[in-house]
Scaffold this active site. Structure first.
Site, PDB file in Angstrom:
ATOM      1  N   TYR A  43      -2.259 -10.370   5.083  1.00 58.15           N
ATOM      2  CA  TYR A  43      -2.150  -8.974   5.516  1.00 58.15           C
ATOM      3  C   TYR A  43      -3.512  -8.521   6.022  1.00 58.15           C
ATOM      4  O   TYR A  43      -4.473  -8.438   5.263  1.00 58.15           O
ATOM      5  CB  TYR A  43      -1.675  -8.113   4.349  1.00 58.15           C
ATOM      6  N   LYS A  49       0.970 -10.250   8.285  1.00 63.70           N
ATOM      7  CA  LYS A  49       1.262  -8.874   8.668  1.00 63.70           C
ATOM      8  C   LYS A  49       0.014  -8.365   9.376  1.00 63.70           C
ATOM      9  O   LYS A  49      -1.027  -8.149   8.752  1.00 63.70           O
ATOM     10  CB  LYS A  49       1.589  -8.018   7.447  1.00 63.70           C
ATOM     11  N   TYR A  62     -13.235  -3.315   0.663  1.00 58.96           N
ATOM     12  CA  TYR A  62     -14.485  -2.759   0.132  1.00 58.96           C
ATOM     13  C   TYR A  62     -15.644  -3.763   0.114  1.00 58.96           C
ATOM     14  O   TYR A  62     -16.744  -3.445   0.571  1.00 58.96           O
ATOM     15  CB  TYR A  62     -14.296  -2.159  -1.267  1.00 58.96           C
ATOM     16  N   ILE A  97       6.827  -5.355   9.265  1.00 61.88           N
ATOM     17  CA  ILE A  97       6.918  -4.755   7.940  1.00 61.88           C
ATOM     18  C   ILE A  97       6.610  -3.290   8.155  1.00 61.88           C
ATOM     19  O   ILE A  97       5.482  -2.919   8.485  1.00 61.88           O
ATOM     20  CB  ILE A  97       5.972  -5.414   6.929  1.00 61.88           C
ATOM     21  N   THR A 115       0.822  -1.207   0.000  1.00 60.83           N
ATOM     22  CA  THR A 115       0.000   0.000   0.000  1.00 60.83           C
ATOM     23  C   THR A 115       0.858   1.260   0.000  1.00 60.83           C
ATOM     24  O   THR A 115       0.530   2.262  -0.653  1.00 60.83           O
ATOM     25  CB  THR A 115      -0.917   0.013   1.243  1.00 60.83           C
ATOM     26  N   THR A 116       1.975   1.224   0.724  1.00 57.84           N
ATOM     27  CA  THR A 116       2.856   2.379   0.837  1.00 57.84           C
ATOM     28  C   THR A 116       3.444   2.780  -0.506  1.00 57.84           C
ATOM     29  O   THR A 116       3.870   3.924  -0.698  1.00 57.84           O
ATOM     30  CB  THR A 116       3.979   2.077   1.852  1.00 57.84           C
ATOM     31  N   ARG A 155      -8.003  -0.062   6.476  1.00 56.36           N
ATOM     32  CA  ARG A 155      -8.098   0.159   5.037  1.00 56.36           C
ATOM     33  C   ARG A 155      -9.121  -0.756   4.357  1.00 56.36           C
ATOM     34  O   ARG A 155      -9.689  -0.392   3.331  1.00 56.36           O
ATOM     35  CB  ARG A 155      -6.730  -0.036   4.374  1.00 56.36           C
TER      36      ARG A 155
END
Length: 293
Positions: A135, A164, A109, A206, A46-47, A140
């Protein structure tokens, strides 16, 4: 998966002022993290602002990092999404020879049930040619992957090797550490509680801030893994203000400004993200200046 114990960093995608990818800056960022002593690199998380990259741009970033890394550190590739069939298709067609594992986010979503999350990762586990790190980031995705679902996946699929965990919930992290199989990696996805999770039995982190302060942060995690608690918390408290600041106005706007302060890359982000406001930029500049003394 001993190679994924310690500090991994979720690499940013640096942009020039015209929003094009800054390849030279990406070289500097990769080398800065490696030279700083992190254990592995995470590509296209995402980063990396991967939601705003074209497919060609994604391939450019991936190929550049593979080339610059040149086999020095293990690489983990972000392969996830909320269209299970599309993720499976990528797993079946992509060359993973340069990668140690994939990092796959829980579907966002759609807000699936726990059974839906299980079936999504079952399909991924059965298709993936490399180990899978789950993850969980409910902030998010709008849905939490319950510890019981993680434990079920860990027990049912040998190639589901870790998670993660970025729920920001220490109690949930403890429940995971307590109940997963012995060799399953519980990896912090939250910089602020990475050290407590390691001290509780987690495998590392992470990190976002770890690419801005790779030497300090990765050494803190190693101290934690070696149960040198007092020394580790000295670094935790030195970095804690900056950890808060880099997420104050969104990720990766904060860490990109750290890179600008360090002279490594510009702080440009792509819409809908915007660069940090002047007041936060000033505070980050002061922190970096003090840290470099």
């Amino acid at each position: 998966m001993q190679s994924l114990i310690g500090t991994g960093v979720a690499l940013v995608t640096p942009f020039k002022k015209d929003f094009s990818i800054d390849i030279e800056a990406l070289h500097r960022i990769v080398n800065f993290s490696i030279d700083g002593g992190v254990e592995y690199l995470v590509v296209m998380g995402t980063t990396a602002e991967n939601a705003t990259l074209t497919q060609n741009e994604k391939e450019l970033v991936i190929n550049t990092i593979v080339e610059v890394n040149n086999g020095r550190l293990p690489l983990v590739l972000g392969v996830g999404g909320n269209n299970t069939m599309q993720v499976v298709e990528e797993l079946k067609t992509r060359d993973f020879s340069a990668f140690e594992a994939i990092l796959s986010v829980s579907p966002y979503y759609n807000k699936p049930t726990q059974e839906g999350i299980y079936q999504h990762f079952k399909a991924i586990a059965e298709a993936s040619p490399v180990p899978v790190v789950l993850y969980n980031v409910p902030g998010r995705t709008s849905s939490n992957m319950a510890p019981s679902t993680v434990v079920r996946l860990a027990n049912d699929f040998d190639n589901v090797v870790g998670i993660k965990e970025a729920a920001g919930d220490m109690a949930q992290a403890l429940q995971l550490i307590k109940n997963v199989p012995k060799d399953f990696l519980v990896i912090s996805g939250d910089d602020m509680i990475a050290l407590p999770i390691v001290l509780a039995g987690g495998a590392g982190v992470i990190s976002v801030i770890g690419q801005g302060f790779p030497k300090e942060f990765s050494e803190m995690i190693r101290l934690g893994l070696n149960r040198k608690v007092n020394e580790a918390f000295k670094t935790q408290y030195l970095l804690s203000d900056c950890i808060d600041m880099i997420f104050e106005q969104g990720n990766p706007a904060g860490i990109k400004h750290v890179f600008q302060s360090l002279g490594i890359a510009d702080n440009t982000v792509r819409l809908p993200l915007v660069s940090v406001e002047e007041s936060l930029a000033d505070r980050l500049d002061k922190f970096v200046k003090a840290a470099l003394k």
